[in-house]
Design a protein around this motif. Structure first.
Motif, PDB file in Angstrom:
ATOM      1  N   SER A 149       5.303 -16.099  10.758  1.00 33.23           N
ATOM      2  CA  SER A 149       3.803 -16.659  10.803  1.00 33.23           C
ATOM      3  C   SER A 149       3.603 -18.201  10.702  1.00 33.23           C
ATOM      4  N   ASN A 150       3.116 -18.892  11.434  1.00 33.07           N
ATOM      5  CA  ASN A 150       2.985 -20.244  11.277  1.00 33.07           C
ATOM      6  C   ASN A 150       4.116 -20.999  10.574  1.00 33.07           C
ATOM      7  N   GLY A 156       5.163  -8.034   5.555  1.00 29.91           N
ATOM      8  CA  GLY A 156       4.142  -7.255   5.675  1.00 29.91           C
ATOM      9  C   GLY A 156       4.300  -5.892   5.563  1.00 29.91           C
ATOM     10  N   SER A 176      -5.442  -2.864   1.068  1.00 36.35           N
ATOM     11  CA  SER A 176      -6.672  -3.110   2.240  1.00 36.35           C
ATOM     12  C   SER A 176      -7.052  -1.843   2.839  1.00 36.35           C
ATOM     13  N   GLU A 192      -0.587  -5.482   7.669  1.00 36.25           N
ATOM     14  CA  GLU A 192      -1.276  -6.049   6.385  1.00 36.25           C
ATOM     15  C   GLU A 192      -0.216  -6.938   5.955  1.00 36.25           C
ATOM     16  N   LEU A 194      -0.419 -10.578   3.025  1.00 31.67           N
ATOM     17  CA  LEU A 194      -0.980 -11.755   2.225  1.00 31.67           C
ATOM     18  C   LEU A 194      -2.763 -11.178   2.444  1.00 31.67           C
ATOM     19  N   GLY A 195      -3.191 -10.141   2.205  1.00 30.27           N
ATOM     20  CA  GLY A 195      -4.541  -9.753   2.434  1.00 30.27           C
ATOM     21  C   GLY A 195      -5.311  -9.369   3.459  1.00 30.27           C
ATOM     22  N   PHE A 196      -4.345 -10.077   4.636  1.00 33.90           N
ATOM     23  CA  PHE A 196      -5.132  -9.928   5.999  1.00 33.90           C
ATOM     24  C   PHE A 196      -4.656  -8.797   6.827  1.00 33.90           C
ATOM     25  N   THR A 197      -5.227  -8.147   7.691  1.00 36.97           N
ATOM     26  CA  THR A 197      -5.027  -6.917   8.222  1.00 36.97           C
ATOM     27  C   THR A 197      -5.324  -7.158   9.762  1.00 36.97           C
ATOM     28  N   THR A 198      -4.517  -6.397  10.767  1.00 32.93           N
ATOM     29  CA  THR A 198      -4.765  -6.393  11.975  1.00 32.93           C
ATOM     30  C   THR A 198      -4.242  -5.170  12.501  1.00 32.93           C
ATOM     31  N   GLN A 199      -4.726  -4.793  13.873  1.00 35.25           N
ATOM     32  CA  GLN A 199      -4.507  -3.535  14.434  1.00 35.25           C
ATOM     33  C   GLN A 199      -4.035  -3.682  15.912  1.00 35.25           C
ATOM     34  N   GLU A 270       1.913 -14.050  16.375  1.00 38.57           N
ATOM     35  CA  GLU A 270       0.905 -15.168  16.831  1.00 38.57           C
ATOM     36  C   GLU A 270       1.340 -15.677  18.402  1.00 38.57           C
TER      37      GLU A 270
END
Length: 289
Positions: A149-150, A156, A176, A192, A194-199, A270
């Motif tokens: 990521s980046n 994760g 989360s 999840e 670093l505290g960020f989530t996606t589905q 990404e």
């Protein structure tokens, strides 16, 4: 008076003798069938027909670290021609129609991690017989994967709903809360880091479900019933005095697979790299006491 004393003495001796003869030691517990999970990244990687397969051209894969898993159905099958549902069903998870169509009730699911016990039932509840195969309908996997990521390599937590359909209200993913409140089809996932989530949702029919008995005992599409063979069979006589432990070893050998945009072997969502498979890659059951 002497006669009375003699009678009392004999009565005391009789009671003492009866007490000494009575076995007050605890009786052994009834033996149990214990089902344990194991996850092996070195176990052979199989396809849907139970044949060894490599990662598809244009894709990449990695072996996740499984923290916990849930199954919704376990069945022992005597022979290769035993149809699904006609063997010895030892476990069926809770299901519900709250979300519409019948689905696995995730909120009431059982879970187990590596080398942990998933199920314990009295052996008296298992029919006597010889069993060659075991079928396990998988429902959920949770573990860690590596992503790019980046330009940074991070780790994760991935939740994979691999059952035929799951009713989910919400679930906790590494701290989360993921809110769903409905049914989700096989292949639904959440991630999840670093505290960020996606589905997301894997393509229909993309989840690999190894079944070496495809020709003699097929399974319904999307059922996620993985099949494995006991090396020396499983025998239940009904006269057991000790527990029987069945360890279900699942292959996680490159079981998390995605389409590559940049050919570097790293999962980079990404830039549009898409998850295509989260299914386990084989099952080897073993028996011990």
């Amino acid at each position: 008076m002497k006669v009375i004393k003699l009678i009392a003495l004999l009565s005391f001796v009789f009671v003492l003798s009866c007490s000494e003869d009575r076995d007050d030691s605890p009786q052994p517990d009834s033996p149990n069938l214990i089902i344990k999970f194991k996850f092996d990244a070195t176990q052979e990687r199989l396809g849907n027909l139970g044949e060894p397969v490599s990662v598809a051209t244009g894709n990449a894969a990695q072996s996740p670290s499984i923290n916990r898993m849930s199954a919704n159905y376990i069945e022992f099958a005597p022979t290769a021609t035993t149809a699904l549902g006609t063997g010895e069903i030892i476990f069926e998870g809770d299901e519900t129609t709250t979300g519409g169509a019948q689905a696995i009730n995730f909120q009431n699911a059982n879970f187990a991690g590596h080398d942990e016990t998933f199920l314990t039932i009295p052996l008296s509840q298992v029919s006597s017989g010889n069993y060659e195969w075991v079928r396990v309908s998988l429902a959920y996997q949770e573990g860690t994967i590596d992503i790019l990521s980046n330009g940074q390599d991070i780790t994760g937590t991935l939740a994979s709903f691999v059952g035929y359909k799951s009713y989910i209200t919400s679930f906790n993913l590494n701290g989360s809360t993921i809110e769903v409140n409905g049914n989700q089809a096989q292949g639904f996932w959440a991630f999840e880091a670093l505290g960020f989530t996606t589905q997301g949702q894997a393509p229909e029919g993309a989840t690999t479900v190894p079944n070496p008995l495809f020709n003699s005992s097929p399974i319904p599409q999307g059922s996620c019933v993985v099949t494995g063979q006991f090396e020396n069979g499983l025998t239940v006589t009904g006269d057991e005095t000790e527990n029987i432990v069945v360890t279900l070893s699942f292959s996680i050998n490159n079981s998390f697979e995605w389409t590559e945009v940049t050919t570097d072997g790293k999962y980079e969502p990404e830039i549009g790299e898409q998850v295509v498979d989260m299914g386990l890659r084989g099952l080897i059951p073993s028996v011990s006491n």
